[in-house]
Scaffold this active site. Structure first.
Site, PDB file in Angstrom:
ATOM      1  CG  ASN A 196      -2.331  -0.499   0.890  1.00  0.00           C
ATOM      2  OD1 ASN A 196      -2.743  -0.505  -0.263  1.00  0.00           O
ATOM      3  ND2 ASN A 196      -3.054  -0.925   1.900  1.00  0.00           N
ATOM      4  CG  HIS A 201      -4.529   3.437   0.546  1.00  0.00           C
ATOM      5  ND1 HIS A 201      -4.454   2.463   1.511  1.00  0.00           N
ATOM      6  CD2 HIS A 201      -3.843   4.496   1.042  1.00  0.00           C
ATOM      7  CE1 HIS A 201      -3.784   2.902   2.553  1.00  0.00           C
ATOM      8  NE2 HIS A 201      -3.393   4.148   2.293  1.00  0.00           N
ATOM      9  CD  GLU A 232      -3.096  -7.029   5.964  1.00  0.00           C
ATOM     10  OE1 GLU A 232      -2.079  -6.983   6.670  1.00  0.00           O
ATOM     11  OE2 GLU A 232      -4.040  -6.205   6.084  1.00  0.00           O
TER      12      GLU A 232
END
Length: 325
Positions: A196, A201, A232
């Site tokens: 990220n 993002h 995640e």
């Protein structure tokens, strides 16, 4: 995963996996069964049972979309069949229409009190019973669709944590009742925070969608479940699966993720996005606890990370000697 959210279609179009809605007709008189079969066989899959015990068995195995149920039967009454179906998590949402020669108010009231959605008196009017069945099939299809939407993760379109928690409890009870194995895989995307930070993002969201889709495609049985466990992390629930089978599925998922070749710089594990997996399997006849089942799968995930990531570790519930791939 694409979902058609129209709620006014034909029931057959809204019930996933079926070309036609599936009906169960339960009556101890063959002539009644024959008449109802003729009314519905052209555009429904029709199952039949001539007593209460058969009805319960068919419902558990076939999962009909609606049951047409007689009250008076030689072994178990329709009332008791209805009560048992409503008490089981796997059959409680099946709509039941009582079809009976009793037309008094007390009988009708009891039918609804037992959990039926409708009441049809004999002799049966073909057009009336077809109209009512269609109405309740459509209502069920709408409820199933709304329930499906509530249980989906908005980003990845796999099931969400709420769905996972409910299914886990259901499958645990079924495994306990039937003495069958059950396996759980917990999956974590390696170094996802770094991903990220490096790619942004939006790219991170796309990565999670691709990972979720890859996991979903690796599960071949309709009873297997993949859910977004949090952030995640993903979880796969595999009924009737022992450790060896679950480890094989986990390794297939790991390899398929690597084969996606999603670029992942700034890690020492792989030039592509990878995952770590922890597996715990409850053996048939196990007396272990659900909380231990979850914690041991999580511990195996931690073990896979500690050993370098991009690998699978697994164990049998209660076993202190883990397996690795």
């Amino acid at each position: 995963m694409t979902i058609n959210n129209s709620l006014d279609q034909d029931p057959a179009m809204l019930l996933p996996g079926l070309e036609k809605p599936k009906l169960l007709i339960v009556d101890d008189h063959p002539l009644n069964i024959q008449m109802l079969y003729q009314a519905f066989s052209a555009d429904h899959h029709v199952c039949m049972a001539t007593n209460g015990k058969q009805a319960l068995e068919v419902c558990l195995k076939q999962k009909p979309d609606l049951v047409l149920l007689d009250i008076e039967m030689p072994d178990i009454s329709g009332y008791e069949v209805c009560a048992q179906l409503k008490a089981l998590p796997e059959t409680k949402d099946i709509p039941i229409i009582f079809v009976t020669a009793h037309i008094d108010e007390a009988t009708e009231t009891r039918c609804f009190n037992e959990g039926a959605v409708d009441f049809i008196s004999k002799p049966i009017n073909r057009n009336t019973v077809r109209a009512r069945v269609r109405t309740h099939l459509l209502l069920k299809a709408q409820s199933d669709l709304l329930r499906q939407l509530v249980y989906l993760d908005g980003l990845t379109e796999v099931h969400n944590r709420r769905c996972f928690d409910e299914r886990l409890n259901q499958e645990w009870m079924l495994a306990t009742r039937h003495q069958t194995p059950l396996s759980l895989i917990i999956i974590d995307v390696d170094f996802f925070k770094k991903y990220n930070d490096l790619y942004g993002h939006l790219a991170g969201d796309d990565c999670l969608r691709r990972v979720a889709k890859t996991i979903q495609q690796a599960l071949k049985r309709p009873t297997d479940l993949v859910a977004r466990y949090g952030g995640e992390e993903f979880a796969c629930l595999l009924p009737n699966t022992e450790l060896s089978g679950a480890m094989s599925v986990a390794e297939t998922i790991r390899l398929h993720i690597i084969e996606q070749k999603i670029p992942q710089a700034d890690t020492s594990v792989s030039p592509f996005v990878s995952i770590s997996l922890g597996v715990c399997s409850r053996e048939a006849g196990s007396t272990g606890m659900l909380s231990d089942f979850l914690s041991q799968a999580d511990m195996q995930l931690y073990q896979a990370k500690r050993k370098g990531r991009n690998q699978t570790c697994g164990t049998v519930l209660g076993n202190i000697s883990p397996a690795s791939l």
